[in-house]
Design an enzyme around this catalytic site. Structure first.
Site, PDB file in Angstrom:
ATOM      1  N   CYS A   1       0.828  -1.204   0.000  1.00 19.57           N
ATOM      2  CA  CYS A   1       0.000   0.000   0.000  1.00 19.57           C
ATOM      3  C   CYS A   1       0.866   1.259   0.000  1.00 19.57           C
ATOM      4  CB  CYS A   1      -0.921  -0.007   1.218  1.00 19.57           C
ATOM      5  SG  CYS A   1      -1.922   1.490   1.359  1.00 19.57           S
TER       6      CYS A   1
ATOM      7  N   CYS B   1       0.235   3.457   3.139  1.00 20.51           N
ATOM      8  CA  CYS B   1       0.859   2.872   4.341  1.00 20.51           C
ATOM      9  C   CYS B   1       2.347   3.215   4.356  1.00 20.51           C
ATOM     10  CB  CYS B   1       0.665   1.361   4.372  1.00 20.51           C
ATOM     11  SG  CYS B   1      -0.988   0.813   4.867  1.00 20.51           S
TER      12      CYS B   1
ATOM     13  N   ASP C   1      -1.135  16.800  -1.709  1.00 19.11           N
ATOM     14  CA  ASP C   1      -1.310  15.959  -2.891  1.00 19.11           C
ATOM     15  C   ASP C   1      -0.224  16.276  -3.915  1.00 19.11           C
ATOM     16  OD1 ASP C   1      -2.478  15.019  -5.532  1.00 19.11           O
ATOM     17  OD2 ASP C   1      -4.096  14.415  -4.181  1.00 19.11           O
TER      18      ASP C   1
ATOM     19  N   HIS D   1      -4.294   0.596   8.139  1.00 19.17           N
ATOM     20  CA  HIS D   1      -4.808   0.349   6.788  1.00 19.17           C
ATOM     21  C   HIS D   1      -6.296   0.027   6.837  1.00 19.17           C
ATOM     22  CE1 HIS D   1      -4.686  -0.547   2.544  1.00 19.17           C
ATOM     23  NE2 HIS D   1      -5.554  -1.507   2.829  1.00 19.17           N
TER      24      HIS D   1
ATOM     25  N   ASN E   1     -13.244   9.130  -2.300  1.00 20.94           N
ATOM     26  CA  ASN E   1     -13.713   8.300  -3.407  1.00 20.94           C
ATOM     27  C   ASN E   1     -13.694   6.838  -2.966  1.00 20.94           C
ATOM     28  OD1 ASN E   1     -13.768  10.606  -5.133  1.00 20.94           O
ATOM     29  ND2 ASN E   1     -11.569  10.419  -5.372  1.00 20.94           N
TER      30      ASN E   1
ATOM     31  N   GLY F   1     -13.263   6.878  -8.834  1.00 16.25           N
ATOM     32  CA  GLY F   1     -11.970   7.540  -8.950  1.00 16.25           C
ATOM     33  C   GLY F   1     -10.974   7.183  -7.866  1.00 16.25           C
TER      34      GLY F   1
ATOM     35  N   HIS G   1      -6.639   2.827   0.129  1.00 16.54           N
ATOM     36  CA  HIS G   1      -6.389   3.120   1.540  1.00 16.54           C
ATOM     37  C   HIS G   1      -7.274   4.324   1.824  1.00 16.54           C
ATOM     38  CE1 HIS G   1      -3.422   3.399   5.058  1.00 16.54           C
ATOM     39  NE2 HIS G   1      -4.204   4.460   5.219  1.00 16.54           N
TER      40      HIS G   1
ATOM     41  N   HIS H   1      -8.792   7.629   2.486  1.00 14.32           N
ATOM     42  CA  HIS H   1      -8.197   8.961   2.514  1.00 14.32           C
ATOM     43  C   HIS H   1      -9.253  10.003   2.199  1.00 14.32           C
ATOM     44  CE1 HIS H   1      -7.668   7.521  -1.657  1.00 14.32           C
ATOM     45  NE2 HIS H   1      -7.652   8.790  -2.039  1.00 14.32           N
TER      46      HIS H   1
ATOM     47  N   HIS I   1      -9.581  13.852   0.747  1.00 14.55           N
ATOM     48  CA  HIS I   1      -8.994  15.002   0.069  1.00 14.55           C
ATOM     49  C   HIS I   1      -9.596  16.259   0.684  1.00 14.55           C
ATOM     50  CE1 HIS I   1      -7.410  12.812  -3.520  1.00 14.55           C
ATOM     51  NE2 HIS I   1      -8.386  11.973  -3.224  1.00 14.55           N
TER      52      HIS I   1
END
Length: 113
Positions: free
Chosen positions: A5, A8, A31, A47, A86, A92, A97, A99, A101
Site C-alpha cells: 500500500c 501505508c 497531494d 490500513h 472516493n 476515482g 487506503h 483517505h 482530500h
C-alpha cells in the site's frame, strides 16, 4: 500496515511526502497532483481500504480525522473547503487506503465529476 500500500508506506515514512500534520492515528500530506490551490490528504495510519470498510471497530479514527481536518483548515486560514473520499474505481479511487482530500482556494462546482 499493508505491504503493497502506497499510503501505508507514506505514513510509515518509507516514501517521502510534504507533511502537513501527523499524530499517532493519522497523517496529512499535500497531494502530488493538486486539483486546487490548497489540496492535501488525511489518512489513517491503520490500513482501511475505503469508507466501505468502516465499522464499529474502526470508526473512531474517522471522527478523529475530521477533528484534524477542522484544526488544519483553521490553522491554514481556509474558510471554505471541500472534503472528498472516493470509494471504488468507478468513483476515482486510485489508492485503496481510506483517505480524505481537502481542497480549497477555488470555486467548487456542483455536481462534481
Amino acid at each position: 500496515m499493508k505491504n503493497d500500500c502506497l499510503f501505508c508506506a507514506i505514513a510509515a515514512g518509507e516514501i517521502p511526502s510534504n507533511k502537513v500534520y501527523e499524530d499517532d492515528l493519522c497523517y496529512a500530506f499535500y497531494d502530488i497532483a493538486p486539483q486546487a490551490p490548497t489540496h492535501f490528504l488525511v489518512i489513517p495510519k491503520e490500513h482501511i481500504g475505503s469508507v466501505a470498510e468502516i465499522g464499529a471497530e474502526n470508526s473512531a479514527v474517522v471522527a478523529h480525522i475530521f477533528e484534524v481536518i477542522a484544526k488544519l483548515t483553521k490553522e491554514l486560514g481556509l474558510e471554505s473547503y471541500r472534503v472528498v473520499s472516493n470509494i471504488g474505481e468507478q468513483a476515482g479511487q486510485s489508492v485503496h487506503h481510506l483517505h480524505f482530500h481537502v481542497l480549497s482556494g477555488r470555486d467548487m462546482t456542483w455536481p462534481p465529476g
